[in-house]
Design a protein around this motif. Structure first.
Motif, PDB file in Angstrom:
ATOM      1  N   GLU A 149     -86.499  -4.085  26.072  1.00 43.98           N
ATOM      2  CA  GLU A 149     -85.929  -4.786  24.916  1.00 43.98           C
ATOM      3  C   GLU A 149     -86.804  -4.596  23.685  1.00 43.98           C
ATOM      4  O   GLU A 149     -86.296  -4.379  22.576  1.00 43.98           O
ATOM      5  N   ASP A 150     -88.125  -4.643  23.873  1.00 43.10           N
ATOM      6  CA  ASP A 150     -89.024  -4.404  22.745  1.00 43.10           C
ATOM      7  C   ASP A 150     -88.950  -2.947  22.293  1.00 43.10           C
ATOM      8  O   ASP A 150     -89.002  -2.651  21.083  1.00 43.10           O
ATOM      9  N   CYS A 151     -88.838  -2.032  23.237  1.00 44.72           N
ATOM     10  CA  CYS A 151     -88.705  -0.617  22.885  1.00 44.72           C
ATOM     11  C   CYS A 151     -87.413  -0.369  22.111  1.00 44.72           C
ATOM     12  O   CYS A 151     -87.363   0.505  21.229  1.00 44.72           O
ATOM     13  N   ALA A 152     -86.380  -1.129  22.437  1.00 46.19           N
ATOM     14  CA  ALA A 152     -85.104  -0.983  21.734  1.00 46.19           C
ATOM     15  C   ALA A 152     -85.228  -1.422  20.277  1.00 46.19           C
ATOM     16  O   ALA A 152     -84.575  -0.859  19.389  1.00 46.19           O
ATOM     17  N   VAL A 153     -86.059  -2.432  20.020  1.00 39.14           N
ATOM     18  CA  VAL A 153     -86.320  -2.850  18.640  1.00 39.14           C
ATOM     19  C   VAL A 153     -86.971  -1.706  17.870  1.00 39.14           C
ATOM     20  O   VAL A 153     -86.591  -1.389  16.736  1.00 39.14           O
ATOM     21  N   MET A 213     -70.610   4.948  23.921  1.00 38.70           N
ATOM     22  CA  MET A 213     -71.309   3.819  24.512  1.00 38.70           C
ATOM     23  C   MET A 213     -71.708   2.824  23.428  1.00 38.70           C
ATOM     24  O   MET A 213     -72.248   3.192  22.395  1.00 38.70           O
ATOM     25  N   THR A 214     -71.441   1.563  23.661  1.00 40.49           N
ATOM     26  CA  THR A 214     -71.841   0.520  22.731  1.00 40.49           C
ATOM     27  C   THR A 214     -73.286   0.130  23.002  1.00 40.49           C
ATOM     28  O   THR A 214     -73.629  -0.262  24.116  1.00 40.49           O
ATOM     29  N   MET A 215     -74.111   0.225  21.980  1.00 41.41           N
ATOM     30  CA  MET A 215     -75.527  -0.093  22.141  1.00 41.41           C
ATOM     31  C   MET A 215     -75.793  -1.545  21.754  1.00 41.41           C
ATOM     32  O   MET A 215     -75.313  -2.011  20.723  1.00 41.41           O
ATOM     33  N   THR A 216     -76.522  -2.242  22.603  1.00 37.32           N
ATOM     34  CA  THR A 216     -76.924  -3.603  22.292  1.00 37.32           C
ATOM     35  C   THR A 216     -78.116  -3.558  21.349  1.00 37.32           C
ATOM     36  O   THR A 216     -79.162  -3.011  21.687  1.00 37.32           O
ATOM     37  N   THR A 217     -77.957  -4.117  20.148  1.00 38.10           N
ATOM     38  CA  THR A 217     -79.058  -4.128  19.183  1.00 38.10           C
ATOM     39  C   THR A 217     -79.808  -5.449  19.280  1.00 38.10           C
ATOM     40  O   THR A 217     -79.216  -6.505  19.484  1.00 38.10           O
ATOM     41  N   GLN A 218     -81.111  -5.377  19.128  1.00 38.63           N
ATOM     42  CA  GLN A 218     -81.954  -6.564  19.246  1.00 38.63           C
ATOM     43  C   GLN A 218     -82.092  -7.302  17.926  1.00 38.63           C
ATOM     44  O   GLN A 218     -82.370  -8.494  17.895  1.00 38.63           O
ATOM     45  N   ILE A 219     -81.937  -6.596  16.834  1.00 38.57           N
ATOM     46  CA  ILE A 219     -82.041  -7.184  15.496  1.00 38.57           C
ATOM     47  C   ILE A 219     -80.701  -7.034  14.795  1.00 38.57           C
ATOM     48  O   ILE A 219     -80.038  -5.999  14.906  1.00 38.57           O
ATOM     49  N   ASP A 220     -80.305  -8.044  14.059  1.00 37.77           N
ATOM     50  CA  ASP A 220     -79.022  -8.049  13.358  1.00 37.77           C
ATOM     51  C   ASP A 220     -78.897  -6.808  12.476  1.00 37.77           C
ATOM     52  O   ASP A 220     -79.716  -6.590  11.570  1.00 37.77           O
ATOM     53  N   ALA A 221     -77.881  -6.006  12.747  1.00 39.08           N
ATOM     54  CA  ALA A 221     -77.686  -4.779  11.972  1.00 39.08           C
ATOM     55  C   ALA A 221     -77.435  -5.088  10.503  1.00 39.08           C
ATOM     56  O   ALA A 221     -77.788  -4.290   9.618  1.00 39.08           O
ATOM     57  N   GLY A 222     -76.861  -6.246  10.228  1.00 37.77           N
ATOM     58  CA  GLY A 222     -76.618  -6.637   8.842  1.00 37.77           C
ATOM     59  C   GLY A 222     -77.903  -6.808   8.062  1.00 37.77           C
ATOM     60  O   GLY A 222     -77.969  -6.491   6.859  1.00 37.77           O
ATOM     61  N   LEU A 223     -78.936  -7.302   8.729  1.00 37.93           N
ATOM     62  CA  LEU A 223     -80.233  -7.469   8.086  1.00 37.93           C
ATOM     63  C   LEU A 223     -80.816  -6.112   7.709  1.00 37.93           C
ATOM     64  O   LEU A 223     -81.399  -5.947   6.625  1.00 37.93           O
ATOM     65  N   VAL A 224     -80.671  -5.141   8.601  1.00 25.41           N
ATOM     66  CA  VAL A 224     -81.151  -3.790   8.329  1.00 25.41           C
ATOM     67  C   VAL A 224     -80.407  -3.193   7.141  1.00 25.41           C
ATOM     68  O   VAL A 224     -81.018  -2.640   6.215  1.00 25.41           O
ATOM     69  N   ASP A 225     -79.097  -3.309   7.153  1.00 21.96           N
ATOM     70  CA  ASP A 225     -78.282  -2.746   6.066  1.00 21.96           C
ATOM     71  C   ASP A 225     -78.620  -3.387   4.724  1.00 21.96           C
ATOM     72  O   ASP A 225     -78.717  -2.703   3.698  1.00 21.96           O
ATOM     73  N   GLU A 226     -78.790  -4.705   4.734  1.00 22.55           N
ATOM     74  CA  GLU A 226     -79.091  -5.416   3.492  1.00 22.55           C
ATOM     75  C   GLU A 226     -80.422  -4.954   2.904  1.00 22.55           C
ATOM     76  O   GLU A 226     -80.538  -4.703   1.697  1.00 22.55           O
ATOM     77  N   ALA A 227     -81.429  -4.827   3.764  1.00 26.67           N
ATOM     78  CA  ALA A 227     -82.731  -4.368   3.291  1.00 26.67           C
ATOM     79  C   ALA A 227     -82.660  -2.949   2.766  1.00 26.67           C
ATOM     80  O   ALA A 227     -83.270  -2.617   1.738  1.00 26.67           O
TER      81      ALA A 227
END
Length: 432
Positions: free
Chosen positions: A84-88, A1-15
């Motif tokens: 949506e907030d819980c997904a964040v 299943m493809t999960m819709t992310t609320q925050i850019d995954a690239g931002l997470v990886d970079e941090a």
């Protein structure tokens, strides 16, 4: 299943990449410390990765007091936006995969659609919660003088019917438990007959219990006071466990950390409930004076650790019937609810991980020898360790953020949803 992310995954990886070297150094250092104690840090990290605590849907909005409520920017206006907030939260901390809904606050026309929305966000549903402690718009009969224990059988029937509806909605969502809390009680001596009132409660609760699907449990939640300031029908764990025993094996007692008298030994209550197979699970929060619902671990982290010491002990001994449900339940008045819930999830997970570090064999030996000093110091040896590197490593390995709040703030999520969610002036959480 493809999960819709609320925050850019690239931002997470970079941090995560920016802090990777420091995290690895801290993790290796802690690993060496633990190795001297005969503990494998990798095994503990795997346990941390498996740990989960549910988020309450209503926790995504600002709470209130008897005097006022101060809404925050971009508050969710409905259950879809709450998810949506819980997904964040889940995207960043990776230990909050389920959401506990509250009805009728989270009622929708199509519960299949709601479940599909949750699936798309990578979320599931925990226990569903009924509400017979407030009157709702269009409700025929009032709960001012009680619900499941009301003197009027018509009011009791209305309250039972609502709980049965919650079960039906929960089945569509994939839940397997119903949490029942009632504000029933009295405000003046002589107002209510204690025994008759409890008998009426049990009669109503029996009707709900008998309607449970075969794979469901019923969680009884107690609360000392509010809105009943003289007597409360299910006022402490004693009344709760007596009623749970009366109802049957699938009725169990929920422990909310804010719902106890000052100085009560909560960890011993937990032990008793485990022993008699009546522990349903937890609503984690913290409290200074009464049922404050402060962020978990903000005031009494050692007490929370001691509770988890009992839980881990039961887990490692393979205690029969031990399968507690963990959930946050707190009110946010001066913080961003997403930040508070992320912080609390980490603090609950922290208590669990620290409890895993207790030298059980040494503790048992000191207990058998009646060596109070070495027994308590054995607990302190685990509690005093900073396990932050384990928690951060577990998040990173699960695809989350090593520093959740920093990434959340950098994402600008709150500002973005503030533009998308114009305030109605009402509480989207359901809490007033």
């Amino acid at each position: 299943m493809t999960m819709t992310t609320q925050i850019d995954a690239g931002l997470v990886d970079e941090a995560n990449q920016q802090g990777a070297a420091h995290l690895q150094a801290d993790y290796d250092h802690l690993g060496a410390v633990l190795a001297r104690r005969g503990i494998d840090i990798e095994a503990i990290t795997e346990k941390a990765r498996d740990f989960a605590v549910a988020v309450p849907s209503w926790g995504t909005g600002s709470g209130g007091t008897r005097f006022a409520r101060f809404p925050g920017p971009g508050e969710p206006r409905n259950v879809f936006e709450k998810l949506e907030d819980c997904a964040v939260i889940q995207q960043l901390v990776r230990c909050t995969p389920t959401v506990s809904p509250h009805f009728p606050w989270d009622w929708v026309d199509d519960f299949s659609e709601l479940r599909q929305h949750a699936d798309a966000l990578g979320l599931g549903f925990d226990a569903v919660n009924s509400n017979t402690f407030q009157d709702q718009p269009g409700q025929p009969l009032s709960y001012k003088y009680g619900s499941l224990s009301h003197t009027d059988p018509a009011v009791r029937a209305q309250a039972v019917a609502h709980n049965l509806e919650c079960i039906e909605w929960g089945q569509v969502l994939g839940s397997s438990a119903l949490t029942v809390w009632v504000g029933d009680g009295s405000n003046f001596p002589g107002q209510s007959h204690f025994q008759y009132q409890l008998e009426r409660y049990l009669e109503s609760a029996r009707a709900i219990y008998d309607a449970l699907p075969a794979d469901w449990d019923m969680f009884l939640e107690h609360k000392m006071f509010e809105p009943a300031f003289y007597s409360t029908v299910i006022q402490d764990w004693g009344s709760s466990v007596l009623c749970a025993m009366e109802l049957g094996d699938r009725a169990r007692c929920l422990v909310d950390l804010g719902h106890h008298a000052p100085n009560v030994n909560i960890e011993m209550i937990v032990s008793r409930l485990i022993q008699f197979h009546k522990l349903a699970g937890f609503h984690f929060n913290d409290s200074k004076y009464g049922d404050d619902d402060l962020d978990s671990g903000s005031l009494h982290p050692y007490q929370q650790f001691l509770i988890f010491n009992e839980l881990v002990d039961a887990e490692q001994r393979g205690q029969a019937g031990f399968n507690p449900a963990y959930m946050l339940d707190q009110s946010h008045n001066v913080t961003d609810p997403i930040e508070s819930l992320m912080n609390s999830a980490e603090e609950v997970q922290r208590s669990y991980v620290k409890a895993l570090l207790v030298d059980r064999e040494a503790l048992y030996a000191h207990q058998e020898a009646n060596d109070a000093m070495l027994a308590t110091n054995t607990l302190k040896a685990a509690f005093n360790l900073d396990v932050s590197p384990i928690l951060a490593q577990a998040r990173v390995l699960e695809g989350g953020a090593a520093q959740p709040i920093a990434v959340y703030r950098a994402s600008g999520y709150r500002c973005a949803v503030d533009k998308q969610r114009p305030s109605s002036g009402q509480s989207g959480s359901g809490i007033v």
